[in-house]
Structures are given as C-alpha cells and as structure tokens.
Design a protein around this motif. Structure first.
Motif, PDB file in Angstrom:
ATOM      1  N   LYS A 155     -30.740 -46.078 -17.120  1.00 40.00           N
ATOM      2  CA  LYS A 155     -30.928 -46.644 -15.644  1.00 40.00           C
ATOM      3  C   LYS A 155     -31.045 -47.998 -15.414  1.00 40.00           C
ATOM      4  N   GLU A 156     -30.352 -48.341 -13.550  1.00 41.08           N
ATOM      5  CA  GLU A 156     -30.343 -48.604 -13.450  1.00 41.08           C
ATOM      6  C   GLU A 156     -28.755 -49.689 -13.452  1.00 41.08           C
ATOM      7  N   SER A 157     -28.228 -48.950 -14.656  1.00 42.60           N
ATOM      8  CA  SER A 157     -27.107 -50.590 -15.355  1.00 42.60           C
ATOM      9  C   SER A 157     -26.277 -49.199 -14.893  1.00 42.60           C
ATOM     10  N   ALA A 158     -25.778 -47.969 -14.139  1.00 44.06           N
ATOM     11  CA  ALA A 158     -24.382 -48.078 -13.447  1.00 44.06           C
ATOM     12  C   ALA A 158     -24.462 -48.725 -12.172  1.00 44.06           C
ATOM     13  N   HIS A 159     -23.257 -48.644 -11.754  1.00 40.48           N
ATOM     14  CA  HIS A 159     -22.806 -48.919 -10.523  1.00 40.48           C
ATOM     15  C   HIS A 159     -22.433 -47.211  -9.892  1.00 40.48           C
ATOM     16  N   VAL A 160     -23.066 -47.791  -8.566  1.00 39.01           N
ATOM     17  CA  VAL A 160     -22.829 -46.198  -7.465  1.00 39.01           C
ATOM     18  C   VAL A 160     -21.698 -46.315  -6.467  1.00 39.01           C
ATOM     19  N   SER A 161     -20.887 -45.629  -7.121  1.00 39.81           N
ATOM     20  CA  SER A 161     -19.381 -45.291  -6.906  1.00 39.81           C
ATOM     21  C   SER A 161     -19.149 -44.146  -6.338  1.00 39.81           C
ATOM     22  N   PRO A 162     -18.316 -43.427  -4.915  1.00 38.27           N
ATOM     23  CA  PRO A 162     -18.415 -42.280  -4.993  1.00 38.27           C
ATOM     24  C   PRO A 162     -17.101 -41.634  -5.667  1.00 38.27           C
ATOM     25  N   ASN A 163     -17.083 -40.607  -6.232  1.00 34.99           N
ATOM     26  CA  ASN A 163     -16.304 -39.502  -6.889  1.00 34.99           C
ATOM     27  C   ASN A 163     -16.210 -38.516  -6.195  1.00 34.99           C
ATOM     28  N   LYS A 164     -15.099 -37.572  -6.670  1.00 36.25           N
ATOM     29  CA  LYS A 164     -14.326 -36.893  -6.211  1.00 36.25           C
ATOM     30  C   LYS A 164     -14.179 -35.922  -7.154  1.00 36.25           C
ATOM     31  N   LEU A 165     -14.052 -34.499  -7.726  1.00 35.76           N
ATOM     32  CA  LEU A 165     -13.981 -33.759  -8.440  1.00 35.76           C
ATOM     33  C   LEU A 165     -12.714 -32.743  -7.537  1.00 35.76           C
ATOM     34  N   VAL A 166     -11.925 -32.135  -8.295  1.00 30.18           N
ATOM     35  CA  VAL A 166     -10.729 -31.648  -7.111  1.00 30.18           C
ATOM     36  C   VAL A 166     -10.538 -30.500  -8.236  1.00 30.18           C
ATOM     37  N   VAL A 167     -10.642 -28.945  -7.897  1.00 27.71           N
ATOM     38  CA  VAL A 167     -10.060 -28.023  -8.668  1.00 27.71           C
ATOM     39  C   VAL A 167      -9.212 -27.087  -8.135  1.00 27.71           C
ATOM     40  N   PRO A 168      -8.443 -26.931  -7.663  1.00 24.05           N
ATOM     41  CA  PRO A 168      -6.840 -26.504  -7.481  1.00 24.05           C
ATOM     42  C   PRO A 168      -7.028 -25.377  -7.811  1.00 24.05           C
ATOM     43  N   GLU A 169      -6.313 -24.710  -6.874  1.00 25.63           N
ATOM     44  CA  GLU A 169      -6.252 -23.089  -6.839  1.00 25.63           C
ATOM     45  C   GLU A 169      -5.143 -23.114  -7.904  1.00 25.63           C
ATOM     46  N   GLY A 170      -6.142 -21.329  -8.689  1.00 29.25           N
ATOM     47  CA  GLY A 170      -5.928 -21.150  -9.187  1.00 29.25           C
ATOM     48  C   GLY A 170      -6.507 -21.553 -11.513  1.00 29.25           C
ATOM     49  N   THR A 171      -7.883 -22.233 -10.724  1.00 31.63           N
ATOM     50  CA  THR A 171      -8.738 -22.767 -12.017  1.00 31.63           C
ATOM     51  C   THR A 171     -10.084 -22.902 -11.888  1.00 31.63           C
ATOM     52  N   GLU A 172     -11.233 -22.684 -12.859  1.00 31.95           N
ATOM     53  CA  GLU A 172     -12.683 -23.363 -11.832  1.00 31.95           C
ATOM     54  C   GLU A 172     -13.190 -24.201 -12.934  1.00 31.95           C
ATOM     55  N   TYR A 173     -14.205 -25.080 -12.782  1.00 28.42           N
ATOM     56  CA  TYR A 173     -14.255 -25.832 -13.746  1.00 28.42           C
ATOM     57  C   TYR A 173     -15.839 -26.307 -12.967  1.00 28.42           C
ATOM     58  N   THR A 174     -16.615 -26.982 -13.498  1.00 27.09           N
ATOM     59  CA  THR A 174     -17.883 -27.528 -13.944  1.00 27.09           C
ATOM     60  C   THR A 174     -18.210 -28.773 -14.172  1.00 27.09           C
ATOM     61  N   LEU A 175     -19.145 -29.536 -12.943  1.00 26.27           N
ATOM     62  CA  LEU A 175     -19.496 -30.652 -13.115  1.00 26.27           C
ATOM     63  C   LEU A 175     -20.803 -30.899 -13.280  1.00 26.27           C
ATOM     64  N   GLN A 176     -21.054 -31.827 -14.268  1.00 24.09           N
ATOM     65  CA  GLN A 176     -22.675 -32.261 -14.310  1.00 24.09           C
ATOM     66  C   GLN A 176     -22.454 -33.792 -13.809  1.00 24.09           C
ATOM     67  N   LEU A 177     -23.970 -33.142 -13.043  1.00 22.03           N
ATOM     68  CA  LEU A 177     -24.121 -35.012 -12.081  1.00 22.03           C
ATOM     69  C   LEU A 177     -25.194 -35.186 -12.917  1.00 22.03           C
ATOM     70  N   SER A 178     -25.127 -36.728 -12.812  1.00 22.33           N
ATOM     71  CA  SER A 178     -26.192 -37.613 -13.376  1.00 22.33           C
ATOM     72  C   SER A 178     -27.264 -37.075 -13.496  1.00 22.33           C
ATOM     73  N   ASP A 179     -27.738 -36.320 -12.315  1.00 23.18           N
ATOM     74  CA  ASP A 179     -29.444 -35.714 -12.479  1.00 23.18           C
ATOM     75  C   ASP A 179     -29.659 -35.007 -13.043  1.00 23.18           C
ATOM     76  N   GLY A 180     -28.254 -33.898 -13.548  1.00 22.35           N
ATOM     77  CA  GLY A 180     -28.822 -32.951 -14.780  1.00 22.35           C
ATOM     78  C   GLY A 180     -28.215 -32.370 -13.911  1.00 22.35           C
ATOM     79  N   THR A 181     -27.685 -32.094 -12.374  1.00 21.84           N
ATOM     80  CA  THR A 181     -27.639 -30.534 -11.579  1.00 21.84           C
ATOM     81  C   THR A 181     -26.299 -30.285 -12.109  1.00 21.84           C
ATOM     82  N   ASN A 182     -26.157 -28.800 -12.304  1.00 21.50           N
ATOM     83  CA  ASN A 182     -25.325 -28.057 -13.154  1.00 21.50           C
ATOM     84  C   ASN A 182     -24.027 -27.995 -11.076  1.00 21.50           C
ATOM     85  N   VAL A 183     -22.583 -28.175 -11.155  1.00 15.63           N
ATOM     86  CA  VAL A 183     -22.450 -27.489 -10.008  1.00 15.63           C
ATOM     87  C   VAL A 183     -20.542 -26.249 -11.148  1.00 15.63           C
ATOM     88  N   HIS A 184     -20.754 -25.800 -10.542  1.00 18.46           N
ATOM     89  CA  HIS A 184     -19.296 -24.686 -10.926  1.00 18.46           C
ATOM     90  C   HIS A 184     -18.829 -24.757  -9.371  1.00 18.46           C
TER      91      HIS A 184
END
Length: 377
Positions: A155-184
């Motif tokens: 808490k309060e220690s991380a630098h807020v910055s934009p990031n990007k997850l790129v999932v090319p054609e032919g694959t899938e991937y899951t991301l867990q965001l900093s609030d615990g939300t999961n995105v497949h």
C-alpha cells in the motif's frame, strides 16, 4: 424456447457419451442393447478404416441410425440442426482417435505461437514464456508457468504507471490486476491497465476479448473500448471488442453492469443496464444497440477450451479459428461465408481436426499453405 433448449441439452448429453465411448472403446455405455449400432459404426479401433472406405460421409444418415438405435421411437423428433452436434462430435472423436493411435500429425498443431508479453511504462518488453519474478517501481510482477501474470504491491508504495498485456493470435493469457481482479484474454487481444488503481475509479482499456472476474469494491471498475464502455462494482462478464469486428458485445454472468456505447456515425451515446443472462450487442457503424437473452455457457465456451457455434455463419467461425490458431483465412467465394453451422469442438483437438469437422458439416473444403487457409467449394 424451452423445448429447443431441452433438445440442445439432450444432443450435448449424447455427444458427451459418444466422446467417452470413443476414448475407452466401450460402446456399451451408449447403446447397451444395440449390436446393430456396433455393426454399423464399428468399435473405435476400426472406426478410421470404416470411414476410409467411403469418399463421403452422410452425417444425417449416420445420425438417424444412431438415434434409431439408442432412443425410443416416441423421442425421435430431435431437430437435426441441434442434433447435428452429435454427428460432428462423433467424427471429431474418430479423427482424434486416429491421431492418438497412429502417431500422425500432432492434434495440437497450430497452437504454437508467439508468447504473450508485457509492455511496461518505460517501453521495456517482458516476455511471458517462462516462470519469473521481478520487482519494478515498487511492484512485484510474478509470472507462473500456468499462463498467468500478477501485479502485487504494498500500500502507498507502488508507482502508478500504465502497462499493457499483449496476447498474440494463437494463445491466451490471464492477468491478475493489483486489486485482485482476474482478466482472461483471448487470442489477438490487448489490455492497457495501471500498475495501481486510483481512489476514484479502476479503469482498463480492452481491444479484443476478455473474461472479467472483478473484485468487489466501492470504487467503480470501468472497461473501455473504442465503441463500448462497461461500468461495474464487482461482477463477472465477458466482453468482445475486436476493432475489425462489426459487432461489440458484453455478456453478463453475475452481478449487474451499465453499458455505454459510442456510435461511429454521430456523437450520440446509447446506454443499457444488464442483468445475468443478458448480452448487449452494439453495431458501431450503424449505431444500433440490441439486448438479448443468451446462453452464457455458449458465449464463454472459449474459457473452457471449447468452440461452440449454434447456427453461426462460417465467416464468423473461421475468423475465430484464425485468431485462435494464428491462421490467415481467405474465401474463394464470399457466399461461402454465409453458410450456417452448428458444432461443438474442443480446441485442443487442433485446427486440422476442426477443419475436418467443418468440412463434414458444410461440404466446404480447405487448403493449407503454411499459416494460410483457403476456403473453397
């Protein structure tokens, strides 16, 4: 509508039985009192040779034989459009069995593709093709060997910055965001997200398809795309927003979401609120928003490694298969794209078996040259 759903469920139940029978070589569980069925179709070990003796396979005739041998006469009114899934899955099982027992082409051929990767705020690209852990601007980025990357922070220690997850054609991937939300994320998708969310809103940007399991919070979670924004507090939904597709959709599984759509032809916005089982379909070019009840299991089948198409045109089917296996698809005749098909197929069978099933269901042919697939009659 209820009658149609019952017929679909019955076809799926029979299809599961057939797949199990093909895998263990035991037809008894499907038709315990039908030696005729075993005579007509053969035990799994002989299925491939039986089919090779015929240049074409009449799926409707085979399906009718199967139904006649396994169901009482009073229950033979199953609509072919829905029961066709059974015939497709029978034939898919045949092809898969042949690959397993003869050492032929790898049934997962076509799945190998460029791995997903992260683009951090300083432009650094992090490949997600191996297990790793790294500290970056007060964050801990952890990538597992199970296709999931997570962002953790104090808490309060991380630098807020934009990031990007790129999932090319032919694959899938899951991301867990900093609030615990999961995105497949599905094939050919990207998600832009902050390393840490602010206090007023949790905002991400999607291009492609994502399945969101949002952690509940008093801070709104907003998914933005070019033509549709979705606002929630905590819920589960699927959103499809490929830039090249004519339709953008949001399908709600749990909770409640507010959907705002942006037309490409004027500045008018269109809004709706979804409850579970509803799907918002927006056509950006026409500015048309439609809300319908849908089968959420079908709409999210890709999360379970399945392709499920119920009366879907071949053009749409091949677009999805092309993304999933990193294939470029072309049609000799545009009219072929309008052919409707009803199929349910496991993705891990590989695209070669999947194309065989589509050929059996529609009669169209495919020619492969590298990652190019030509569709012709």
């Amino acid at each position: 509508m209820e009658e149609v759903e019952n017929k679909i469920n019955e076809a799926r139940r029979i299809a599961r039985q057939i797949e199990q029978a093909l895998s263990n070589g035991d037809w008894e569980q499907v038709a315990p009192d039908s030696p005729r069925l075993r005579e007509e179709v053969g035990i799994p070990a002989r299925l491939h040779e039986n089919i090779k003796r015929h240049d074409s396979f009449d799926t409707e005739k085979a399906l009718n034989k199967f139904i006649a041998a396994t169901r009482p006469a009073r229950r033979l009114s199953v609509v072919y459009k829905y029961a066709a899934a059974v015939a497709c899955l029978v034939m898919l099982g045949v092809g898969y069995y042949f690959y397993q027992t003869t050492g032929g082409t790898d049934p997962r051929s076509g799945l190998l593709a460029q791995s997903a990767y992260l683009v951090l705020d300083d432009g650094k690209q992090v490949e997600l093709n191996r297990q790793m852990q790294m500290d970056y601007n007060g964050l801990r980025i952890i990538n597992t060997n199970e296709g999931k990357v997570s962002f953790q922070h104090e808490k309060e220690s991380a630098h807020v910055s934009p990031n990007k997850l790129v999932v090319p054609e032919g694959t899938e991937y899951t991301l867990q965001l900093s609030d615990g939300t999961n995105v497949h994320l599905n094939a050919g998708s990207t998600l832009v997200f902050p390393s840490v969310f602010g206090k007023d809103a949790r905002v991400v940007e999607l291009s492609g398809e994502g399945y969101f399991d949002v952690t509940h919070s008093g801070v709104p979670f907003i998914v933005k795309s070019k033509s549709m924004d979705v606002r929630v507090l905590g819920t589960t939904f699927n959103m499809t927003a490929y830039p090249e597709d004519p339709v953008v959709t949001t399908t709600l599984l749990t909770g409640k979401v507010a959907v705002t759509c942006h037309s490409q032809t004027d500045t008018t916005t269109r809004t709706t609120v979804l409850t579970p089982g509803l799907q918002a379909r927006f056509q950006p070019r026409e500015g048309v928003l439609q809300v319908d009840s849908v089968d959420v299991e079908e709409q999210t089948a890709w999360r379970r490694g399945e392709f499920t198409f119920e009366d879907v045109d071949l053009g749409s089917i091949m677009t999805i298969i092309g993304r999933s296996f990193a294939l470029n698809v072309t049609f000799d005749d545009p009219e072929l794209q309008d052919i409707k098909c009803f199929i349910s197929i496991q993705r891990d069978k590989g695209y070669e078996d999947i194309l065989k099933i589509i050929h059996m269901a529609t009669g169209v042919k495919f020619k492969k040259d590298g990652n190019e697939i030509r569709v012709y009659k």
